[in-house]
Write a protein that holds these residues in place. Structure first.
Motif, PDB file in Angstrom:
ATOM      1  N   MET A 208       0.847  -1.199   0.000  1.00 54.68           N
ATOM      2  CA  MET A 208       0.000   0.000   0.000  1.00 54.68           C
ATOM      3  C   MET A 208       0.880   1.245   0.000  1.00 54.68           C
ATOM      4  O   MET A 208       1.882   1.315   0.726  1.00 54.68           O
ATOM      5  N   ASP A 209       0.488   2.240  -0.826  1.00 50.18           N
ATOM      6  CA  ASP A 209       1.319   3.432  -0.996  1.00 50.18           C
ATOM      7  C   ASP A 209       0.459   4.693  -1.013  1.00 50.18           C
ATOM      8  O   ASP A 209       0.021   5.144  -2.073  1.00 50.18           O
ATOM      9  N   PRO A 210       0.197   5.294   0.155  1.00 48.38           N
ATOM     10  CA  PRO A 210      -0.559   6.550   0.190  1.00 48.38           C
ATOM     11  C   PRO A 210       0.241   7.676  -0.462  1.00 48.38           C
ATOM     12  O   PRO A 210       1.413   7.866  -0.157  1.00 48.38           O
ATOM     13  N   ARG A 211      -0.405   8.413  -1.368  1.00 49.80           N
ATOM     14  CA  ARG A 211       0.296   9.449  -2.133  1.00 49.80           C
ATOM     15  C   ARG A 211      -0.495  10.751  -2.126  1.00 49.80           C
ATOM     16  O   ARG A 211      -1.723  10.749  -2.175  1.00 49.80           O
ATOM     17  N   ALA A 212       0.234  11.865  -2.131  1.00 51.01           N
ATOM     18  CA  ALA A 212      -0.401  13.186  -2.219  1.00 51.01           C
ATOM     19  C   ALA A 212      -0.103  13.855  -3.552  1.00 51.01           C
ATOM     20  O   ALA A 212      -0.658  14.917  -3.841  1.00 51.01           O
ATOM     21  N   ASP A 213       0.742  13.256  -4.383  1.00 50.07           N
ATOM     22  CA  ASP A 213       1.251  13.935  -5.571  1.00 50.07           C
ATOM     23  C   ASP A 213       0.653  13.443  -6.885  1.00 50.07           C
ATOM     24  O   ASP A 213       1.101  13.864  -7.951  1.00 50.07           O
ATOM     25  N   LEU A 214      -0.343  12.598  -6.831  1.00 52.28           N
ATOM     26  CA  LEU A 214      -0.916  12.059  -8.059  1.00 52.28           C
ATOM     27  C   LEU A 214      -2.258  12.736  -8.347  1.00 52.28           C
ATOM     28  O   LEU A 214      -3.259  12.487  -7.667  1.00 52.28           O
ATOM     29  N   ALA A 215      -2.275  13.585  -9.371  1.00 57.81           N
ATOM     30  CA  ALA A 215      -3.478  14.358  -9.681  1.00 57.81           C
ATOM     31  C   ALA A 215      -4.652  13.448 -10.029  1.00 57.81           C
ATOM     32  O   ALA A 215      -5.806  13.752  -9.702  1.00 57.81           O
ATOM     33  N   GLY A 216      -4.385  12.343 -10.690  1.00 55.41           N
ATOM     34  CA  GLY A 216      -5.452  11.428 -11.048  1.00 55.41           C
ATOM     35  C   GLY A 216      -6.203  10.885  -9.850  1.00 55.41           C
ATOM     36  O   GLY A 216      -7.373  10.526  -9.941  1.00 55.41           O
ATOM     37  N   LEU A 217      -5.524  10.810  -8.707  1.00 56.75           N
ATOM     38  CA  LEU A 217      -6.169  10.382  -7.464  1.00 56.75           C
ATOM     39  C   LEU A 217      -6.748  11.575  -6.715  1.00 56.75           C
ATOM     40  O   LEU A 217      -7.834  11.485  -6.141  1.00 56.75           O
ATOM     41  N   ASN A 218      -6.034  12.690  -6.716  1.00 56.94           N
ATOM     42  CA  ASN A 218      -6.458  13.849  -5.928  1.00 56.94           C
ATOM     43  C   ASN A 218      -7.784  14.430  -6.394  1.00 56.94           C
ATOM     44  O   ASN A 218      -8.585  14.903  -5.577  1.00 56.94           O
ATOM     45  N   PHE A 219      -8.029  14.416  -7.690  1.00 51.63           N
ATOM     46  CA  PHE A 219      -9.245  15.029  -8.217  1.00 51.63           C
ATOM     47  C   PHE A 219     -10.477  14.153  -8.054  1.00 51.63           C
ATOM     48  O   PHE A 219     -11.602  14.621  -8.198  1.00 51.63           O
ATOM     49  N   SER A 220     -10.284  12.901  -7.764  1.00 52.74           N
ATOM     50  CA  SER A 220     -11.427  11.980  -7.769  1.00 52.74           C
ATOM     51  C   SER A 220     -12.326  12.154  -6.553  1.00 52.74           C
ATOM     52  O   SER A 220     -11.859  12.272  -5.422  1.00 52.74           O
ATOM     53  N   GLU A 221     -13.623  12.136  -6.822  1.00 52.80           N
ATOM     54  CA  GLU A 221     -14.650  12.123  -5.777  1.00 52.80           C
ATOM     55  C   GLU A 221     -15.385  10.792  -5.778  1.00 52.80           C
ATOM     56  O   GLU A 221     -16.459  10.663  -5.196  1.00 52.80           O
ATOM     57  N   ARG A 222     -14.798   9.813  -6.433  1.00 50.19           N
ATOM     58  CA  ARG A 222     -15.307   8.450  -6.485  1.00 50.19           C
ATOM     59  C   ARG A 222     -14.229   7.512  -5.950  1.00 50.19           C
ATOM     60  O   ARG A 222     -13.065   7.889  -5.869  1.00 50.19           O
TER      61      ARG A 222
END
Length: 263
Positions: A208-222
């Motif tokens: 498991m790798d929690p990330r703050a720098d991936l826009a594809g994950l940051n923008f998601s509300e799903r």
């Protein structure tokens, strides 16, 4: 006289109930509350999934290298900063490209999920184009009301580092990221392990790798997660990544993980 009349009627009705009415009641079947429907095929869903949308995001794109200006254009990163629209991705020591691997696996997952009854939307429709940018990929699931979004990648670390890992947005920016996205990421990790894949020796913890720098994950509300299936620069991982059988194994595991999460 009246009393004998009612007794006669009662006797007649009783005979009718035994001879006729009783037969009718016995003929009516009693529903079996524990009866289960017979499934038509092994691919039939265990629970109703009509209307569930899955977004698959095969990372990068095959035409990006020829359009550096488009790839390097700055877009929002979902946390108040900016980053490049996208990158070309990595490749194996023999030149096998990550974008081709991502596209191959994503198509296999798409086809398998479609057979199960899900509606699947891909972030790109070929491996010859440019983009979409990472912010557009991140908002696609929001726009279509996706029940799950999975971004498919392979990594490019030094040889010797090996194994898969699953990223999710952290610190969470919304409710979908704080709970459902972690659950989806966990389902991917657990299913990959259950199918014989090894967790990363060089990134994150226990796959498991929690990330703050991936826009594809940051923008998601799903519910959204990103899987790095392995290290393309490691000979052991590369052998699996570059083989059709290996790509089928990755696709089977990802498909099973998405279905397990949604069911």
């Amino acid at each position: 006289m009246r009393q004998r009349h009612w007794k006669s009627l009662a006797a007649i009705c009783g005979a009718l109930l035994i001879a006729g009415c009783g037969h009718s009641v016995a003929a009516a079947p009693t529903p079996d509350a524990h009866a289960r429907p017979v499934l038509d095929s092994p691919a039939a869903p265990v629970v109703p999934i009509a209307g569930q949308v899955v977004v698959l995001d095969p990372g990068h794109n095959g035409g990006g290298a020829d359009h550096p200006d488009q790839l390097n254009a700055q877009v929002p990163d979902g946390r108040g900063g900016t980053k490049a629209c996208n990158t070309t991705g990595t490749n194996g020591a023999d030149g096998y490209s990550e974008h081709a691997f991502n596209w191959d696996v994503a198509q296999r997952v798409r086809d398998a999920l479609t057979l199960r009854g899900y509606r699947v939307i891909m972030s790109r429709d070929s491996d010859t184009g440019v983009g979409p940018c990472v912010d557009e990929r991140g908002t696609l699931g929001n726009r279509v009301g996706a029940a799950a979004v999975v971004s498919i990648h392979a990594d490019g670390a030094p040889a010797g580092a090996h194994g898969f890992h699953v990223a999710y947005s952290s610190p969470a920016l919304n409710d979908a990221q704080s709970g459902p996205s972690v659950q989806l990421a966990t389902a991917l990790r657990d299913t990959m392990v259950g199918r014989g894949f090894t967790t990363s020796t060089y990134v994150g913890s226990d796959g498991m790798d929690p990330r703050a720098d991936l826009a594809g994950l940051n923008f998601s509300e799903r519910p959204t997660a990103l899987i790095e299936c392995g290290n393309m620069r490691d000979p052991g991982d590369a052998a699996v990544i570059e083989s059709p059988d290996g790509r089928a194994r990755f696709a089977d595991a990802i498909t099973a993980a998405i279905a397990a999460y949604l069911n």
